[in-house]
Design a protein around this motif. Structure first.
Motif, PDB file in Angstrom:
ATOM      1  N   GLY A  47      51.296  89.522  48.357  1.00  0.00           N
ATOM      2  CA  GLY A  47      50.671  89.475  49.680  1.00  0.00           C
ATOM      3  C   GLY A  47      51.633  89.323  50.840  1.00  0.00           C
ATOM      4  N   ARG A  48      52.908  89.614  50.600  1.00  0.00           N
ATOM      5  CA  ARG A  48      53.889  89.474  51.678  1.00  0.00           C
ATOM      6  C   ARG A  48      53.870  90.666  52.638  1.00  0.00           C
ATOM      7  N   VAL A  49      53.234  91.761  52.227  1.00  0.00           N
ATOM      8  CA  VAL A  49      53.035  92.910  53.099  1.00  0.00           C
ATOM      9  C   VAL A  49      51.618  93.419  52.891  1.00  0.00           C
ATOM     10  N   THR A  50      50.973  93.843  53.966  1.00  0.00           N
ATOM     11  CA  THR A  50      49.574  94.262  53.893  1.00  0.00           C
ATOM     12  C   THR A  50      49.418  95.720  54.321  1.00  0.00           C
ATOM     13  N   PRO A  51      48.322  96.360  53.929  1.00  0.00           N
ATOM     14  CA  PRO A  51      48.069  97.722  54.408  1.00  0.00           C
ATOM     15  C   PRO A  51      48.062  97.824  55.926  1.00  0.00           C
TER      16      PRO A  51
END
Length: 412
Positions: A283-287
């Motif tokens: 979850g460190r980068v999201t869409p």
């Protein structure tokens, strides 16, 4: 509808539809099994499934449902499309699906031919080559889901099917359609239901297509469809296309050596951003993060998760075989949806699983087939303001992303 086709992934389905459209057939790709009837002008319907790497029983169930729909449209001949690198394992899914389809329509002399010389795939003496390398030395031995460790298609298919596997050798193929047809009959007489057919040139595939006239079931890559349109009285012509203006993005989840070279080349000219599988899972980068970056970037921005085999192995050792691929597919699907909602009109994807996830994420039911970008990759229109290019991982020239956008804009 004259010819009913079932593809085991979305890029392969557009590849097949492209071949049929170039041959003069009015071809339409359906993403999933349609609820209603096809248009009266559709000659070849291609039902694209996402069944290549799922449980074999589920792949059979979906394929039979697609067959039922195609039969209801009036088709008398059917085509099961799989990858030109024969992507499968000892459990399937090529064998189980081919068995089920053959049984459902009482088909014998079932052609097995993944050859596609235009992209370097050829079959000689039952062995599959990628350019000058045997399949198991081509990089496909490192595929994260379907590692190909044996180039002999007869041996590779045998544990997947309950039927005997035969072979029509190159010498018979070179002699033409009549000799191929005789070879199929000879193999049938000795109990072979599925028959691997050699092909090293487009001319071979055309002759195989002629020999397949009247057979209820053909299986293979898109190449073996080269000779099919003529069997229905169709002739080659220009595929119509109207370019699409607006914003373009590219998304790549393929880890093939071809795609990694395309990504590296694109990065020398256009903005690129790597997506790390662990960052997605944790979850460190999201869409939303990536969609924002794609919208704000100039040119043809590319977001990619493509990685070399060592990096893939490390991720799989930490998170398991399926979790990373599932997470990335969902990530790209959501990213594409957000980007299109914000006005993106041209979407280019690389990788069969990635492309399938994006098409599903965008909720696209039907794709109209446009001109060819590179061998096996057509331009596709989803709506009046959205066009796509869906590329199999191993396809395309090094400048593919730039070339695809040019065709989608109508400037090629």
């Amino acid at each position: 509808m004259l010819l009913g086709c079932i593809g085991d992934d979305f890029t392969g389905s557009s590849d097949l539809a492209n071949t049929l459209a170039k041959g003069g057939m009015r071809a339409v790709q359906y993403n999933g099994i349609p609820d209603g009837s096809a248009g009266d002008d559709v000659q070849a319907g291609v039902v694209a499934l996402k069944s290549r790497s799922i449980d074999p029983a589920d792949a059979v169930r979906l394929s039979l449902a697609a067959l039922d729909w195609l039969k209801s449209q009036g088709c008398k001949q059917f085509f099961f499309k799989y990858c030109s690198t024969f992507d499968s394992t000892a459990k399937g899914n090529i064998g189980p699906v081919a068995d089920a389809l053959a049984e459902a329509i009482n088909a014998y002399k079932v052609i097995i031919c993944p050859a596609f010389p235009g992209t370097g795939r050829s079959i000689y003496q039952g062995h599959l080559f990628v350019k000058d390398s045997l399949l198991d030395e081509s990089g496909m031995q490192n595929h994260p889901l379907t590692p190909m460790s044996d180039p002999d298609i007869r041996r590779w298919l045998a544990p997947q099917t309950q039927y005997q596997v035969g072979h029509v050798a190159a010498e018979a193929v070179f002699a033409g359609a009549a000799t191929i047809a005789q070879g199929l009959s000879d193999q049938h007489k000795v109990g072979k239901r599925h028959i691997v057919v050699d092909a090293i040139r487009d001319e071979d595939l055309v002759e195989i297509g002629k020999a397949a006239k009247g057979l209820p079931l053909i299986t293979g890559g898109s190449g073996v469809a080269l000779g099919l349109p003529a069997n229905f009285g169709c002739t080659t012509g220009i595929v119509p296309w109207k370019g699409q203006s607006g914003k373009s993005i590219a998304l790549s989840g393929s880890c093939s050596s071809a795609t990694r070279a395309q990504v590296a080349r694109h990065a020398t000219i256009y903005p690129t951003r790597q997506i790390i599988a662990a960052d997605v899972i944790e979850g460190r980068v999201t869409p939303a993060d990536i969609a924002d970056w794609l919208i704000e970037a100039d040119g043809i921005p590319l977001a990619y998760s493509s990685a070399d085999p060592r990096a893939i192995k490390q991720v799989q050792e930490e998170y398991g075989l399926e979790k990373p691929s599932d997470a990335l597919e969902s990530f790209f699907a959501k990213t594409a949806k957000l980007a299109v909602e914000r006005g993106v009109t041209r979407v280019i994807t690389a990788g069969g699983e990635t492309s399938g996830a994006v098409v599903e994420g965008l909720g696209l039911n039907t794709l109209e087939i446009g001109p060819e970008i590179d061998p096996g990759v057509p331009a596709l229109r989803a709506s009046s303001d959205l066009v796509l290019a869906l590329k199999s991982g191993n396809f395309g020239a090094e400048e593919f992303f730039e070339k695809a956008d040019k065709v989608l804009r109508g400037e090629a």
